[in-house]
Enzyme design. Structure first.
Site, PDB file in Angstrom:
ATOM      1  N   HIS A   1       0.825  -1.208   0.000  1.00 47.18           N
ATOM      2  CA  HIS A   1       0.000   0.000   0.000  1.00 47.18           C
ATOM      3  C   HIS A   1       0.866   1.268   0.000  1.00 47.18           C
ATOM      4  O   HIS A   1       0.717   2.134  -0.865  1.00 47.18           O
ATOM      5  CB  HIS A   1      -0.921  -0.021   1.218  1.00 47.18           C
ATOM      6  CG  HIS A   1      -1.818   1.173   1.339  1.00 47.18           C
ATOM      7  ND1 HIS A   1      -3.144   1.143   0.952  1.00 47.18           N
ATOM      8  CD2 HIS A   1      -1.587   2.431   1.780  1.00 47.18           C
ATOM      9  CE1 HIS A   1      -3.677   2.337   1.162  1.00 47.18           C
ATOM     10  NE2 HIS A   1      -2.757   3.144   1.663  1.00 47.18           N
ATOM     11  N   GLU A   2       1.779   1.354   0.943  1.00 46.21           N
ATOM     12  CA  GLU A   2       2.600   2.572   1.021  1.00 46.21           C
ATOM     13  C   GLU A   2       3.517   2.701  -0.186  1.00 46.21           C
ATOM     14  O   GLU A   2       3.697   3.802  -0.719  1.00 46.21           O
ATOM     15  CB  GLU A   2       3.405   2.611   2.330  1.00 46.21           C
ATOM     16  CG  GLU A   2       2.566   2.730   3.610  1.00 46.21           C
ATOM     17  CD  GLU A   2       1.612   3.932   3.624  1.00 46.21           C
ATOM     18  OE1 GLU A   2       1.851   4.944   2.944  1.00 46.21           O
ATOM     19  OE2 GLU A   2       0.580   3.839   4.326  1.00 46.21           O
TER      20      GLU A   2
ATOM     21  N   HIS B   1       1.732   4.251  -2.983  1.00 45.29           N
ATOM     22  CA  HIS B   1       1.687   5.717  -2.945  1.00 45.29           C
ATOM     23  C   HIS B   1       2.938   6.328  -3.580  1.00 45.29           C
ATOM     24  O   HIS B   1       2.854   7.339  -4.264  1.00 45.29           O
ATOM     25  CB  HIS B   1       1.577   6.215  -1.505  1.00 45.29           C
ATOM     26  CG  HIS B   1       0.205   6.099  -0.919  1.00 45.29           C
ATOM     27  ND1 HIS B   1      -0.929   6.466  -1.611  1.00 45.29           N
ATOM     28  CD2 HIS B   1      -0.224   5.676   0.309  1.00 45.29           C
ATOM     29  CE1 HIS B   1      -1.988   6.270  -0.834  1.00 45.29           C
ATOM     30  NE2 HIS B   1      -1.594   5.784   0.334  1.00 45.29           N
TER      31      HIS B   1
ATOM     32  N   HIS C   1      -5.760   6.338  -2.843  1.00 48.82           N
ATOM     33  CA  HIS C   1      -6.655   5.329  -2.267  1.00 48.82           C
ATOM     34  C   HIS C   1      -7.704   4.890  -3.266  1.00 48.82           C
ATOM     35  O   HIS C   1      -8.159   5.668  -4.108  1.00 48.82           O
ATOM     36  CB  HIS C   1      -7.304   5.874  -1.000  1.00 48.82           C
ATOM     37  CG  HIS C   1      -6.305   5.990   0.111  1.00 48.82           C
ATOM     38  ND1 HIS C   1      -6.484   6.806   1.180  1.00 48.82           N
ATOM     39  CD2 HIS C   1      -5.094   5.392   0.278  1.00 48.82           C
ATOM     40  CE1 HIS C   1      -5.423   6.710   1.986  1.00 48.82           C
ATOM     41  NE2 HIS C   1      -4.569   5.862   1.448  1.00 48.82           N
ATOM     42  N   CYS C   2      -8.076   3.651  -3.160  1.00 50.29           N
ATOM     43  CA  CYS C   2      -8.972   3.040  -4.122  1.00 50.29           C
ATOM     44  C   CYS C   2     -10.238   2.608  -3.398  1.00 50.29           C
ATOM     45  O   CYS C   2     -10.181   2.134  -2.270  1.00 50.29           O
ATOM     46  CB  CYS C   2      -8.265   1.831  -4.732  1.00 50.29           C
ATOM     47  SG  CYS C   2      -9.287   0.894  -5.859  1.00 50.29           S
TER      48      CYS C   2
ATOM     49  N   CYS D   1      -8.933  -4.206  -3.022  1.00 46.19           N
ATOM     50  CA  CYS D   1      -7.673  -3.712  -3.585  1.00 46.19           C
ATOM     51  C   CYS D   1      -6.733  -3.295  -2.467  1.00 46.19           C
ATOM     52  O   CYS D   1      -7.145  -2.726  -1.460  1.00 46.19           O
ATOM     53  CB  CYS D   1      -7.974  -2.525  -4.491  1.00 46.19           C
ATOM     54  SG  CYS D   1      -6.492  -1.740  -5.142  1.00 46.19           S
TER      55      CYS D   1
ATOM     56  N   CYS E   1      -6.218  -3.824  -7.784  1.00 50.61           N
ATOM     57  CA  CYS E   1      -7.354  -4.045  -8.675  1.00 50.61           C
ATOM     58  C   CYS E   1      -6.924  -3.662 -10.096  1.00 50.61           C
ATOM     59  O   CYS E   1      -5.850  -3.102 -10.300  1.00 50.61           O
ATOM     60  CB  CYS E   1      -8.548  -3.206  -8.237  1.00 50.61           C
ATOM     61  SG  CYS E   1      -8.347  -1.449  -8.558  1.00 50.61           S
TER      62      CYS E   1
ATOM     63  N   CYS F   1      -5.885   0.089 -10.515  1.00 52.05           N
ATOM     64  CA  CYS F   1      -4.616   0.460  -9.892  1.00 52.05           C
ATOM     65  C   CYS F   1      -3.438  -0.177 -10.627  1.00 52.05           C
ATOM     66  O   CYS F   1      -2.367   0.405 -10.716  1.00 52.05           O
ATOM     67  CB  CYS F   1      -4.626   0.085  -8.410  1.00 52.05           C
ATOM     68  SG  CYS F   1      -5.798   1.085  -7.475  1.00 52.05           S
TER      69      CYS F   1
END
Ligand SMILES: Nc1ncnc2c1ncn2[C@@H]1O[C@H](COP(=O)(O)OP(=O)(O)OP(=O)(O)O)[C@@H](O)[C@H]1O
Ligand SMILES: [Mg+2]
Ligand SMILES: [Zn+2]
Ligand SMILES: [Zn+2]
Lengths: 190, 447
Positions: A138-139, A142, A148-149, A154, A173, A176
């Site tokens: 996640h990070e 970025h 954010h999704c 996701c 997803c 993304c």
């Protein structure tokens, strides 16, 4: 510097930098998944010895923002991104805590395992590893300019609670994924 | 694009930075102001959906900002940020119209929940307006009029590309006849027996766009009571006209690209692939190259669409067409309204020739329609034309600024057939601003 643009003497890679003592098995898992999802070589290397400089006594927590700046400065040549993993509790000034922080479209990001063991025992647990992997992706996402999704499954979904973290996958997803590819393409153009 | 625009007002740099960093990662457009005074200056030039305002600031206080913002635009959600010591002020702010307050430092989920709640609220309000005003373009299959060289070139172009299967991208200002050109291309194609399905990407709110285009499976979301075919499916065997393609969200662009490449798509909530064969014609009144450069329009989608492209000339670039078009519309509206208006006076034509027509042919069409309706004699006089609306000017002397604004917005909406995107463009404000003004002035489309 004209002429120098395409010369890459070091293979581009992503660094996973543990800060303090962390289970080597956990780090290996993160390295593996980061490589699988981004396609970049991922390697574990300790870039920052400690994060004492970011300690804020009044909050008894570490502020993640200055850590990111240090990380980005300390990144060795060839490191396109750098992900730090620490076990101390992190915050940014406006929020009570964060699971992690990233420079959007930048180089550095960090996650903390501090709050990821919620509801789990002390024994090494697969659930814990999965949580760490998800927050790591996640990070890192970025730093590749992903936001954010809204898709709950996701990995770029923003999780309010640890339950949400357990519900989402460590995959991106289809949207993304495309946006990640876009970003990588534009990185290779520069 | 349906991105939430947020303005942070706080005199502490570190708070601004940490808050804006978080909100940007959350996907919003974020701007910061270091004081209430700065914020008010920024609000003059652009509109925000949400304001996050620190209560205690040097100079103008958070409450002052709240009051001024609520006076000028009540639909902006203002959230107060407060330190532990000033909760009572926050409570007072709630009474004065603040949406909520956050005690700093706040929990990340408190912030997330609140932002989501506000955006949902605002999207709902927009959707209601959309459904109420359900935008309807005049759907006659009109013939295109024009004697100018510029228009002759367009006609040639349409003849040439009609029979080809390729995707066409039409650009040009609002009201120049892009929709008409798209229909004409369809008519000249081998698919002319098939459907012509238009999707106005600018008029359909972002969050219902997906199911509009792709359809949905029963149960895909709360409101999906029935399985519904999307416009892609309806366009099978014919032409899909994607109007205002520049307004489409990143996600939809990714999906569309997919469809254009593979001819396969999925209904929302569905797992079964559907195939659809249709030709795509897209239109935009933006400068497409700029949109690509700014990252608003995906480059790959642009290349897919831009196989053949042409630009519709603005009416002011071909003023020689004005008398002809005006006569054409006069004829049509006098027949439709059964009013014996036979001609347009020389003076009225002169006025028309002097005017710049920012709304192009549509504006001219609406001007003539109005003149036919309000005109008293057998011919249209200069005073029948809304552009130089002589009566209105006099009446407006004792009207307040907001009365004038209301009336002007209403006029433009009417001239644009209540098409929000077009009206917003002419008014030079963004769509969300227009939506909120419609709501605020309680404007309704006359039935
Ligand atoms: N050459 C023309 N001859 C006759 N009528 C025209 C001509 N061009 C435009 N019109 C009329 O003007 C109105 C606007 O046309 P159209 O919707 O095709 O414009 P547009 O370029 O698609 O505008 P927008 O970008 O705002 O959607 C329609 O009612 C159409 O019938
Ligand atoms: Mg149109
Ligand atoms: Zn995040
Ligand atoms: Zn996603």
């Amino acid at each position: 510097m004209p002429g120098n643009r395409n010369v890459k003497n070091v293979q581009e890679h992503i660094i996973i930098s543990p800060i303090g003592h962390l289970d080597p098995h956990l780090i290996r898992q993160v390295v593996q998944e980061v490589h699988r999802i981004t396609g970049y070589d991922a390697l574990a290397a300790s870039v920052l010895q400690d994060v004492d400089f970011a300690f804020e006594p009044s909050r008894d927590q570490h502020c993640s923002t200055p850590i990111l700046e240090k990380l980005a400065d300390a990144a060795p040549p060839g490191a396109v991104k750098i992900l730090a993993i620490c076990s101390v509790d992190l915050f940014i000034p406006i929020l009570t805590f964060v699971y992690g922080e990233a420079q959007l479209g930048g180089k550095a990001c960090i996650i903390s395992t501090h709050r990821l063991s919620e509801g789990l025992g002390t024994a090494r647990s697969d659930i814990f590893i999965r949580r760490v992997v998800k927050e790591a992706i996640h990070e890192l996402g970025h730093t590749f300019n992903l936001r954010h999704c809204k898709d709950h499954n996701c990995c770029m979904h923003y999780c309010r609670t640890i339950k949400d973290v357990d519900r989402k996958t460590h995959h991106l997803c289809r949207y993304c994924k495309v946006l990640l590819e876009d970003e990588m393409k534009s990185m290779s153009k520069i | 694009m349906d991105k939430t625009k947020i303005l942070i007002v706080d005199d502490e740099l570190i708070m601004r930075e940490s808050l804006s960093g978080w909100l940007k990662r959350d996907g919003h457009v974020v701007v910061s102001a270091a004081s209430g005074e700065d914020a008010m200056r920024m609000l003059k030039n652009s509109r925000f959906d949400i304001l996050l305002v620190d209560i205690k600031m040097e100079g103008m206080s958070g409450l002052d900002v709240l009051r001024l913002v609520k006076e000028s635009d009540p639909d902006v959600a203002v959230v107060m940020i407060t330190a532990y010591g000033s909760i009572s002020t926050a409570v007072e702010a709630m009474k004065k119209g603040a949406y909520d307050y956050l005690l700093k430092p706040f929990d990340p989920d408190a912030l997330g929940v609140l932002i989501d709640k506000i955006t949902e609220h605002q999207a709902q309000a927009r959707e209601n307006i959309f459904l109420r005003e359900q935008y309807q373009e005049r759907t006659r299959f009109e013939s295109m009029i024009g004697q100018s060289i510029a228009m002759q070139k367009i006609f040639d172009m349409i003849e040439d590309v009609g029979p080809m299967e390729s995707t066409v991208l039409i650009s040009g200002e609002t009201g120049t006849g892009k929709g008409l050109a798209a229909k004409a291309i369809h008519t000249k194609s081998s698919r002319s027996g098939g459907p012509f399905v238009a999707v106005n990407c600018g008029a359909i709110p972002g969050h219902i766009m997906e199911s509009e285009l792709f359809g949905h499976q029963k149960g895909a979301f709360t409101d999906a009571k029935e399985t519904k075919k999307g416009r892609l499916e309806m366009a099978h065997g014919g032409t899909l006209f994607l109007d205002e393609i520049g307004e489409i969200s990143m996600r939809m662009q990714i999906d569309l690209l997919h469809v254009l490449e593979d001819r396969v798509f999925y209904r929302v909530g569905g797992t079964q692939p559907h195939e659809a064969y249709f030709r795509v014609i897209a239109a935009t009144n933006r400068n497409v190259e700029d949109a690509v450069k700014q990252g608003v329009l995906r480059e790959d989608l642009y290349y897919r669409l831009n196989v053949v492209s042409f630009r519709m000339p603005a009416l002011r670039e071909r003023k020689e067409d004005i008398p002809l078009l005006a006569e054409h519309f006069l004829h049509r509206f006098s027949q439709e309204t059964n009013k014996p208006v036979k001609m347009i006076t020389r003076e009225a034509i002169d006025d028309m020739m002097l005017y710049e027509w920012p709304g192009n042919v549509r504006e001219l069409e609406n001007a003539v329609e109005r003149a036919v309706v309000v005109g008293k004699g057998p011919s249209i006089m200069p005073q029948d034309l809304p552009i130089f609306c002589h009566e209105n000017v006099q009446h407006s002397r004792h009207r307040s600024l907001s009365e004038v604004e209301k009336a002007h917005i209403f006029d433009i909406l009417r001239e644009c057939g209540w098409n929000i995107s077009k009206s917003a463009q002419i008014l030079s404000i963004d769509r969300s601003t227009l939506y909120s003004k419609i709501k605020r002035y309680n404007l309704e489309k006359p039935t």
